[in-house]
Enzyme design. Structure first.
Site: not given
Ligand code: P1T
Length: 382
Positions: A51, A103, A174, A199
């Site tokens: 962890r 998002y 971001d 992503k």
């Molecule tokens: O899904 P996660 O790994 O928790 O990430 C969140 C997140 C944060 N910032 C941006 C710009 C994002 O697009 C996302 C997650 N977005 C999607 C799942 C989507 O389909 O837009």
């Protein structure tokens, strides 16, 4: 050679990497262990418990820091887990300026989980007069998504960072949509950059993860302490998969962009399309800023189909190669309807105030053959 002397594609493959001391294995081992032996209580080799630290994760974090020209990186089990740690780090009652088109999951996190802890103000971060006025109120931080998800609005990071610095306000960006290949916010004056590893960075739609890169030791240490206390660390196997994905980040991003440019041009000329939003198009309202601060335009396209929900649904049910699914940034093309899917938690009136109408369709253009992707969209329009 030091990482900072290497070009991006070389760093992507080599940063954080070294042959395994025990076996000479060129690729990093997956240290699939929860704990580590100690020769005497408290005496160990820097690793006590996964962890807290894990050698595969350490390699990933070294690599990620190099990609954003940062001293420090931290990874988490999702992008939103990282955003959660950041919100926990801030003292209660903090004033947070946040872009009005982020998002949907980030919006939900801020407005539900943390709504009683902090004071969030959602503003158009491309309205620089307003940004300047608000920064003078000395919020704890300004949170910028650029390009935004899903309307692809672009904020001039350098311009905001200059005013923020004068007011001693931290700038968080971001950078998920561009990946470190196409945009490096720290080089433009931001203090912290966050990514959903899920992503482009991982790029194969088989991991959920998050990352943060910074040169600010205090922020990095505070967040690591929180991560260790709360527990959302990136697993050894996910760390390994992301490291593996990063090796092709440069070639993938170039391929995403090449395809996206072709598809954006195709959509712009289609009779059933009202409007196309892609940072690489001259018609994009912030095209000039995109050219200035990004090294490319990426693989995300948003377009408004003629009609409303009915026409959108019909089109989305007809695509064959594009998978109708949430997420983005993988090698395969995805398509989605933000109002019903990724941004459903944003109230309709707020969605519409930022241009997120029911005829908005978002594409994550993959790296398949562009002609096949265009043929798929063509047949889906009917
Ligand atoms: O899904 P996660 O790994 O928790 O990430 C969140 C997140 C944060 N910032 C941006 C710009 C994002 O697009 C996302 C997650 N977005 C999607 C799942 C989507 O389909 O837009």
């Amino acid at each position: 050679m030091k990482n900072k002397d290497l070009n991006f594609a070389t760093k992507a493959i080599h940063a954080g990497g070294h042959p395994d001391k025990e076996t000479g294995a060129v690729m990093p081992p997956i240290y699939q262990t929860s704990t580590y032996i100690q020769s005497s209580p408290g005496k160990h080799k820097g690793y006590e418990y996964t962890r807290s630290h894990n050698p595969t994760r350490t390699r990933l974090e070294e690599n990620l820091a190099a990609l954003e020209n940062a001293k420090y990186a931290l990874t988490t089990s999702s992008g939103l887990a990282m955003n959660t740690l950041i919100m926990h780090m801030l003292p209660e009652g903090s004033h947070i300026l946040c872009g009005d088109d982020v998002y949907g999951g980030t919006y939900r996190l801020f407005t539900t989980v943390f709504q009683n802890k902090h004071k969030f103000e959602f503003i158009d971060t491309t309205d620089y007069k307003l940004v300047e006025k608000k920064l003078k109120e000395k919020p704890a931080l300004i949170w910028i998504e650029t390009p935004t998800n899903p309307t692809l609005k672009i904020t001039d990071i350098q311009r905001v960072a200059k005013v923020a610095k004068a007011n001693k306000v931290k700038v968080y960006v971001d950078n998920t949509f561009m990946s470190p290949y196409f945009q490096n916010p720290l080089d433009l004056g931001a203090d912290v950059v966050v990514h959903s590893l899920t992503k482009y960075i991982n790029g194969h739609s088989d991991v959920v993860g998050g990352a943060l890169m910074t040169n600010d030791k205090k922020i990095h240490q505070a967040l690591w302490t929180l991560q260790n206390s709360i527990g959302p660390s990136c697993s050894p196997f996910d760390s390994w998969l992301v490291l593996r994905g990063i090796k092709t980040l440069a070639v993938r991003m170039r391929a995403h962009e090449e395809n996206a440019k072709k598809i954006a041009a195709f959509l712009e000329g289609h009779a059933k399309v009202d409007k196309v939003v892609y940072p690489g198009l001259k018609s994009h309202p912030q095209h000039k800023i995109a050219k200035k601060q990004m090294h490319g335009f990426g693989g995300m396209i948003t377009f408004y189909i003629k009609g409303g929900v009915k026409e959108s649904k019909k089109f989305l049910e007809r695509v064959k190669l594009f998978a109708l699914a949430e997420s983005l940034g993988g090698v395969e093309s995805l398509i989605e309807h933000p109002a019903i899917m990724t941004h459903a938690s944003v109230p309709k009136e707020i969605r519409e105030s930022i241009g997120l109408y029911d005829n908005l369709i978002r594409l994550s253009v993959g790296i398949e053959d562009a002609d096949d992707l265009i043929a798929d969209l063509k047949q889906a329009f009917g």
